[in-house]
Design an enzyme around this catalytic site. Structure first.
Site, PDB file in Angstrom:
ATOM      1  N   ASN A 269      -6.065   3.528  -5.453  1.00  0.00           N
ATOM      2  CA  ASN A 269      -4.639   3.268  -5.667  1.00  0.00           C
ATOM      3  C   ASN A 269      -4.510   1.758  -5.670  1.00  0.00           C
ATOM      4  O   ASN A 269      -4.540   1.130  -4.622  1.00  0.00           O
ATOM      5  CB  ASN A 269      -3.800   3.898  -4.550  1.00  0.00           C
ATOM      6  CG  ASN A 269      -2.345   3.458  -4.629  1.00  0.00           C
ATOM      7  OD1 ASN A 269      -1.906   2.901  -5.642  1.00  0.00           O
ATOM      8  ND2 ASN A 269      -1.593   3.681  -3.562  1.00  0.00           N
ATOM      9  N   TRP A 270      -4.390   1.204  -6.859  1.00  0.00           N
ATOM     10  CA  TRP A 270      -4.392  -0.256  -6.977  1.00  0.00           C
ATOM     11  C   TRP A 270      -3.078  -0.887  -6.531  1.00  0.00           C
ATOM     12  O   TRP A 270      -2.980  -2.104  -6.391  1.00  0.00           O
ATOM     13  CB  TRP A 270      -4.688  -0.653  -8.419  1.00  0.00           C
ATOM     14  CG  TRP A 270      -6.148  -0.549  -8.773  1.00  0.00           C
ATOM     15  CD1 TRP A 270      -7.187  -0.266  -7.912  1.00  0.00           C
ATOM     16  CD2 TRP A 270      -6.746  -0.745 -10.058  1.00  0.00           C
ATOM     17  NE1 TRP A 270      -8.381  -0.277  -8.586  1.00  0.00           N
ATOM     18  CE2 TRP A 270      -8.139  -0.564  -9.913  1.00  0.00           C
ATOM     19  CE3 TRP A 270      -6.241  -1.057 -11.324  1.00  0.00           C
ATOM     20  CZ2 TRP A 270      -9.028  -0.693 -10.979  1.00  0.00           C
ATOM     21  CZ3 TRP A 270      -7.127  -1.181 -12.381  1.00  0.00           C
ATOM     22  CH2 TRP A 270      -8.504  -1.004 -12.210  1.00  0.00           C
ATOM     23  N   LYS A 271      -2.034  -0.099  -6.367  1.00  0.00           N
ATOM     24  CA  LYS A 271      -0.727  -0.645  -5.976  1.00  0.00           C
ATOM     25  C   LYS A 271      -0.308  -1.718  -6.990  1.00  0.00           C
ATOM     26  O   LYS A 271      -0.559  -1.548  -8.175  1.00  0.00           O
ATOM     27  CB  LYS A 271      -0.787  -1.168  -4.534  1.00  0.00           C
ATOM     28  CG  LYS A 271      -1.395  -0.107  -3.589  1.00  0.00           C
ATOM     29  CD  LYS A 271      -1.244  -0.402  -2.147  1.00  0.00           C
ATOM     30  CE  LYS A 271      -1.847   0.748  -1.334  1.00  0.00           C
ATOM     31  NZ  LYS A 271      -1.663   0.611   0.094  1.00  0.00           N
TER      32      LYS A 271
ATOM     33  N   GLU B 252       4.715   3.722   0.727  1.00  0.00           N
ATOM     34  CA  GLU B 252       5.358   2.471   0.294  1.00  0.00           C
ATOM     35  C   GLU B 252       6.566   2.762  -0.592  1.00  0.00           C
ATOM     36  O   GLU B 252       7.553   2.034  -0.554  1.00  0.00           O
ATOM     37  CB  GLU B 252       4.325   1.583  -0.428  1.00  0.00           C
ATOM     38  CG  GLU B 252       3.355   0.968   0.578  1.00  0.00           C
ATOM     39  CD  GLU B 252       1.970   0.697   0.025  1.00  0.00           C
ATOM     40  OE1 GLU B 252       1.778   0.694  -1.203  1.00  0.00           O
ATOM     41  OE2 GLU B 252       1.059   0.490   0.855  1.00  0.00           O
TER      42      GLU B 252
ATOM     43  N   SER C 208      -7.169   2.519   5.056  1.00  0.00           N
ATOM     44  CA  SER C 208      -8.306   1.673   5.425  1.00  0.00           C
ATOM     45  C   SER C 208      -9.667   2.345   5.239  1.00  0.00           C
ATOM     46  O   SER C 208     -10.588   2.119   6.018  1.00  0.00           O
ATOM     47  CB  SER C 208      -8.139   1.146   6.863  1.00  0.00           C
ATOM     48  OG  SER C 208      -6.977   0.345   6.956  1.00  0.00           O
TER      49      SER C 208
ATOM     50  N   GLY D  78      -3.667  -0.411   4.982  1.00  0.00           N
ATOM     51  CA  GLY D  78      -3.768  -1.861   4.838  1.00  0.00           C
ATOM     52  C   GLY D  78      -3.878  -2.611   6.155  1.00  0.00           C
ATOM     53  O   GLY D  78      -3.759  -3.833   6.194  1.00  0.00           O
TER      54      GLY D  78
ATOM     55  N   GLY E  11      -6.800   2.063  -1.145  1.00  0.00           N
ATOM     56  CA  GLY E  11      -6.119   0.883  -1.655  1.00  0.00           C
ATOM     57  C   GLY E  11      -7.089  -0.289  -1.780  1.00  0.00           C
ATOM     58  O   GLY E  11      -7.848  -0.403  -2.743  1.00  0.00           O
ATOM     59  N   GLY E  12      -7.083  -1.161  -0.781  1.00  0.00           N
ATOM     60  CA  GLY E  12      -7.824  -2.424  -0.815  1.00  0.00           C
ATOM     61  C   GLY E  12      -9.272  -2.305  -1.267  1.00  0.00           C
ATOM     62  O   GLY E  12      -9.739  -3.095  -2.109  1.00  0.00           O
TER      63      GLY E  12
ATOM     64  N   GLU F 232      -1.890  10.201   4.541  1.00  0.00           N
ATOM     65  CA  GLU F 232      -2.031   8.763   4.752  1.00  0.00           C
ATOM     66  C   GLU F 232      -1.170   8.322   5.936  1.00  0.00           C
ATOM     67  O   GLU F 232       0.036   8.073   5.766  1.00  0.00           O
ATOM     68  CB  GLU F 232      -1.586   7.995   3.504  1.00  0.00           C
ATOM     69  CG  GLU F 232      -2.385   8.335   2.263  1.00  0.00           C
ATOM     70  CD  GLU F 232      -2.345   7.201   1.241  1.00  0.00           C
ATOM     71  OE1 GLU F 232      -3.422   6.785   0.827  1.00  0.00           O
ATOM     72  OE2 GLU F 232      -1.254   6.732   0.904  1.00  0.00           O
TER      73      GLU F 232
ATOM     74  N   HIS G 147       4.169   8.137  -2.202  1.00  0.00           N
ATOM     75  CA  HIS G 147       3.414   7.219  -1.335  1.00  0.00           C
ATOM     76  C   HIS G 147       4.359   6.617  -0.290  1.00  0.00           C
ATOM     77  O   HIS G 147       5.541   6.386  -0.583  1.00  0.00           O
ATOM     78  CB  HIS G 147       2.779   6.115  -2.180  1.00  0.00           C
ATOM     79  CG  HIS G 147       1.776   5.307  -1.419  1.00  0.00           C
ATOM     80  ND1 HIS G 147       2.149   4.297  -0.571  1.00  0.00           N
ATOM     81  CD2 HIS G 147       0.429   5.397  -1.343  1.00  0.00           C
ATOM     82  CE1 HIS G 147       1.058   3.777  -0.014  1.00  0.00           C
ATOM     83  NE2 HIS G 147       0.003   4.431  -0.470  1.00  0.00           N
TER      84      HIS G 147
HETATM   85  P1  13P Z   1      -5.648   0.832   2.115  1.00  0.00           P
HETATM   86  O1  13P Z   1      -6.904   1.552   1.673  1.00  0.00           O
HETATM   87  O2  13P Z   1      -5.560  -0.555   1.560  1.00  0.00           O
HETATM   88  O3  13P Z   1      -5.442   0.937   3.592  1.00  0.00           O
HETATM   89  O4  13P Z   1      -4.437   1.619   1.419  1.00  0.00           O
HETATM   90  C1  13P Z   1      -4.377   2.991   1.548  1.00  0.00           C
HETATM   91  C2  13P Z   1      -3.373   3.527   0.607  1.00  0.00           C
HETATM   92  O5  13P Z   1      -2.183   3.301   0.770  1.00  0.00           O
HETATM   93  C3  13P Z   1      -3.843   4.317  -0.534  1.00  0.00           C
HETATM   94  O6  13P Z   1      -2.799   4.960  -1.186  1.00  0.00           O
END
Ligand code: 13P
Length: 251
Positions: A9-11, A97, A213, A173, A234-235, A167, A95
């Site tokens: 998930n590149w956000k 966010e 994470s 993050g 994500g990251g 999640e 999500h």
């Molecule tokens: P991180 O892997 O950066 O913690 O993000 C998780 C996430 O929100 C995936 O949708």
């Protein structure tokens, strides 16, 4: 038997050129993997180029959000149909966010899930508790609320195209991963919930991803848990090497 699904998930990261450079590198690194489903959720501007570039490869491209209508006066929004035409195979919905910053509710999540399925997309429906909710002992209740309402009214056939992503908000993050046991506990709760809603067969075939994470160093132990069927990352999905290591978690 549930096929593991590792999805980035590149956000709000990567321009089109950055996305294409990633794809070129990643295709070479994960091309030999045939027992794991591989996805990248990317910003809308890069979707068409990514999907064209990923044709014939084992990488699926998906959106990170969509509207519940297929067209209309909704400035700034993107419809499920538009994602499909751009070449997307899936969409991430609900999500944390989006819930936190963009007013997403269980009700809008449910409408989006239904619209995305109707358009033919696979849906990754997200759920998860905040730190305050976990500390107040409300984890199971919050997750149940997100899941029950998010997929309310779906048919058993529609459930075949739904993936649930657990999640925990406190793990996103932050570098604080849920322990494999914490993830397994909640995944088991979700599977039980699915059994209550749709019966055992659907519960046993629905994939439940963990997100928060996840990185190459911890993916293996998390994936080893019986009810963890994938990861939403994500990251650690932003660099081809790291992404390839996640996809190759069995190696
Ligand atoms: P991180 O892997 O950066 O913690 O993000 C998780 C996430 O929100 C995936 O949708």
């Amino acid at each position: 038997m549930r096929t593991p699904f590792i999805c980035g998930n590149w956000k709000m990261y990567k321009t089109v050129s950055e996305a294409m450079a990633f794809l070129d590198a990643a295709k070479g690194l994960v091309g030999g993997v045939n027992d794991v489903d591989i996805g990248i959720g990317a910003p809308a501007t890069a979707l068409k180029s990514l999907a064209d570039g990923a044709k014939g490869s084992n990488i699926m491209i998906g959106g990170e959000n969509c509207h519940w209508e297929n067209e209309g006066a909704f400035t700034g929004e993107i419809s499920p149909q538009m994602l499909v035409e751009a070449g997307c195979k899936f969409v991430i919905i609900g999500h944390s966010e989006r819930r936190r910053y963009f007013g997403e509710t269980n009700e809008t999540v449910n409408k989006k899930v239904k619209a995305a399925l109707a358009a033919g997309l696979v849906v990754i429906m997200c759920c998860g508790e905040t730190l305050a909710e976990r500390e107040a002992g409300k984890t199971d209740a919050v997750v149940a609320d997100h899941v029950k309402n998010g997929i309310a009214g779906l048919s058993m056939d529609e459930m075949a195209k739904v993936v649930i992503a657990y999640e925990p908000v406190w793990a996103i993050g932050t570098g604080k991963t849920a322990t494999p046991e914490q993830a397994q506990d909640v995944h088991a709760v979700i599977r039980k919930l699915l059994a209550g809603m749709f019966g055992d067969a659907v519960a046993q075939t629905t994939r439940i991803q963990y997100g928060g994470s996840v990185k190459p160093e911890n993916v293996r132990e998390i994936m080893a848990k019986p009810d963890v069927d994938g990861a939403l990352v994500g990251g650690a999905s932003l660099k081809p090497d790291s992404f390839a290591k996640l996809v190759n978690f069995k190696a």
